[in-house]
Design a protein around this motif. Structure first.
Motif, PDB file in Angstrom:
ATOM      1  N   PRO A   1      -0.163  -1.228  -0.186  1.00  0.00           N
ATOM      2  CA  PRO A   1       0.222  -0.218   0.320  1.00  0.00           C
ATOM      3  C   PRO A   1       1.038   1.551  -0.075  1.00  0.00           C
ATOM      4  CG  PRO A   1       0.069  -0.756   2.234  1.00  0.00           C
ATOM      5  CD  PRO A   1       0.457  -1.995   1.374  1.00  0.00           C
ATOM      6  N   THR A   2       0.321   2.326  -0.640  1.00  0.00           N
ATOM      7  CA  THR A   2       1.369   3.569  -0.676  1.00  0.00           C
ATOM      8  C   THR A   2       0.124   4.832  -0.327  1.00  0.00           C
ATOM      9  OG1 THR A   2       0.498   3.149  -3.474  1.00  0.00           O
ATOM     10  CG2 THR A   2       2.965   2.642  -2.508  1.00  0.00           C
ATOM     11  N   ILE A   3       0.787   5.935  -0.308  1.00  0.00           N
ATOM     12  CA  ILE A   3       0.377   7.253   0.126  1.00  0.00           C
ATOM     13  C   ILE A   3       0.465   7.310  -1.544  1.00  0.00           C
ATOM     14  CG2 ILE A   3      -0.141   9.388   0.612  1.00  0.00           C
ATOM     15  CD1 ILE A   3       0.936   8.431   3.653  1.00  0.00           C
ATOM     16  N   GLN A   4      -1.171   7.520  -2.607  1.00  0.00           N
ATOM     17  CA  GLN A   4      -0.459   8.073  -3.683  1.00  0.00           C
ATOM     18  C   GLN A   4      -0.813   9.416  -4.473  1.00  0.00           C
ATOM     19  OE1 GLN A   4       1.071   5.397  -5.211  1.00  0.00           O
ATOM     20  NE2 GLN A   4       1.460   6.568  -7.098  1.00  0.00           N
ATOM     21  N   ILE A   5       0.547  10.506  -4.257  1.00  0.00           N
ATOM     22  CA  ILE A   5      -0.210  11.353  -5.189  1.00  0.00           C
ATOM     23  C   ILE A   5      -0.106  11.963  -6.194  1.00  0.00           C
ATOM     24  CG2 ILE A   5       0.160  13.712  -4.666  1.00  0.00           C
ATOM     25  CD1 ILE A   5       0.454  13.573  -1.529  1.00  0.00           C
ATOM     26  N   ALA A   6      -0.363  12.283  -7.530  1.00  0.00           N
ATOM     27  CA  ALA A   6      -0.597  12.285  -8.804  1.00  0.00           C
ATOM     28  C   ALA A   6      -0.065  14.133  -8.861  1.00  0.00           C
ATOM     29  CB  ALA A   6      -1.271  12.040  -9.791  1.00  0.00           C
ATOM     30  N   PHE A   7       0.019  15.095 -10.233  1.00  0.00           N
ATOM     31  CA  PHE A   7       0.297  16.105 -10.396  1.00  0.00           C
ATOM     32  C   PHE A   7      -0.109  16.277 -11.518  1.00  0.00           C
ATOM     33  CE2 PHE A   7       1.830  20.590 -11.338  1.00  0.00           C
ATOM     34  CZ  PHE A   7       1.354  21.219 -10.924  1.00  0.00           C
ATOM     35  N   GLU A   8      -1.261  17.255 -12.281  1.00  0.00           N
ATOM     36  CA  GLU A   8      -1.301  17.177 -13.625  1.00  0.00           C
ATOM     37  C   GLU A   8      -0.733  18.847 -13.819  1.00  0.00           C
ATOM     38  OE1 GLU A   8      -4.469  16.109 -17.540  1.00  0.00           O
ATOM     39  OE2 GLU A   8      -5.316  15.672 -15.466  1.00  0.00           O
ATOM     40  N   GLN A   9      -0.287  18.526 -15.157  1.00  0.00           N
ATOM     41  CA  GLN A   9       0.107  19.633 -15.575  1.00  0.00           C
ATOM     42  C   GLN A   9      -0.207  19.981 -17.479  1.00  0.00           C
ATOM     43  OE1 GLN A   9       1.795  22.627 -14.357  1.00  0.00           O
ATOM     44  NE2 GLN A   9       1.145  23.911 -16.424  1.00  0.00           N
ATOM     45  N   HIS A  10      -1.313  20.898 -17.222  1.00  0.00           N
ATOM     46  CA  HIS A  10      -1.478  20.687 -18.770  1.00  0.00           C
ATOM     47  C   HIS A  10      -0.100  21.902 -19.489  1.00  0.00           C
ATOM     48  CE1 HIS A  10      -3.553  23.570 -22.578  1.00  0.00           C
ATOM     49  NE2 HIS A  10      -3.558  22.423 -22.890  1.00  0.00           N
ATOM     50  N   VAL A  11       0.222  21.587 -20.626  1.00  0.00           N
ATOM     51  CA  VAL A  11       1.636  21.294 -21.487  1.00  0.00           C
ATOM     52  C   VAL A  11       1.200  22.241 -22.887  1.00  0.00           C
ATOM     53  CG1 VAL A  11       3.207  20.111 -20.073  1.00  0.00           C
ATOM     54  CG2 VAL A  11       2.010  19.386 -22.126  1.00  0.00           C
ATOM     55  N   MET A  12       0.503  22.121 -23.621  1.00  0.00           N
ATOM     56  CA  MET A  12       0.311  22.481 -24.771  1.00  0.00           C
ATOM     57  C   MET A  12      -1.698  22.250 -25.759  1.00  0.00           C
ATOM     58  SD  MET A  12       2.436  20.648 -26.734  1.00  0.00           S
ATOM     59  CE  MET A  12       2.333  21.399 -29.076  1.00  0.00           C
TER      60      MET A  12
END
Length: 230
Positions: free
Chosen positions: A50-61
């Motif tokens: 098990p993990t503490i899962q964190i994601a970050f999405e960045q719009h690039v183009m």
């Protein structure tokens, strides 16, 4: 001649207006994509590692974005918490996802579809304790119990191809995915001799991971909830 010039001017003006309208439409369409989103995945709490899962999405183009997903491994196994063969879990799970949002869905503010490719790596270590009966002499007339304490290195890397739908409600984002993963799995551990008359117990339902070195395919599903920063 004059009519021809007027016709040419009219065509140029019409083309300019149409092109400008297309730019405006594209701008409005791509503006519906979130620029930055931070997300968490609750399903990773219930995996065997098990993990503490964190994601970050960045719009690039235009309709492309990049998502970085980092997981910190928790020191417990929810399915078998007292198992001495899986103790002191530690490590990370890393993913980097490249997304292409389908143009036909970008005019919608609430449901946007995408295709993505995601290379990933799981780098996890844990400690193992086992006891077994072994022979002291060649004729095996004297037996003794030997304890082993060692570290196991679990390494998995692969790439996932996914289809997803991102649902947006004001600032809250729901990210749902399904796809297929090609993965390479290996467990690095010392070679332990087989115990005397040791018969491996095979339970009817075995929830422990398969520790054979292998390359295989598997289907995947995922769900994240996030907050749209902007």
């Amino acid at each position: 001649m004059r009519n021809s010039k007027l016709t040419c001017i009219f065509i140029v003006l019409l083309t300019t207006v149409a092109y400008g309208q297309q730019i405006k439409t594209d701008t409005l369409r791509f503006s519906n994509l979130p620029r930055q989103v931070i997300k968490i995945s609750s399903l990773h709490f219930y995996s065997y590692y098990p993990t503490i899962q964190i994601a970050f999405e960045q719009h690039v183009m235009r309709n492309f974005s990049i998502q970085l997903d980092v997981g910190y491994v928790l020191d417990y196994t929810p399915w078998d918490m007292d198992n001495p063969e899986f103790q002191n879990l530690r490590g990370t799970k890393l993913k980097l996802e490249f997304r292409y949002y389908l143009p036909s869905s970008l005019s919608k503010k609430t449901a946007q579809q995408y295709l993505s490719v995601e290379p990933y790596a799981n780098i996890i270590n844990f400690d193992r304790q086992i006891s077994q009966t072994e022979c002291f002499d060649l004729e095996c007339t004297i037996l003794y119990t030997r304890n082993y304490d060692f570290m196991v290195k679990y390494r998995e890397q692969g790439v996932s191809l996914k289809y997803g739908v991102q649902l947006i409600t004001h600032r809250i984002v729901f990210d749902l995915t399904a796809g297929l993963t090609l993965r390479d799995i290996d467990y690095i551990k010392p070679s332990i001799p087989t115990g005397f008359n040791q018969v491996e117990f095979v339970p009817l339902v075995d929830l422990t991971p398969n520790e054979e070195k292998r390359i295989d395919f598997r289907p995947i599903i995922g769900a994240k909830i996030g907050y749209k920063i902007k």
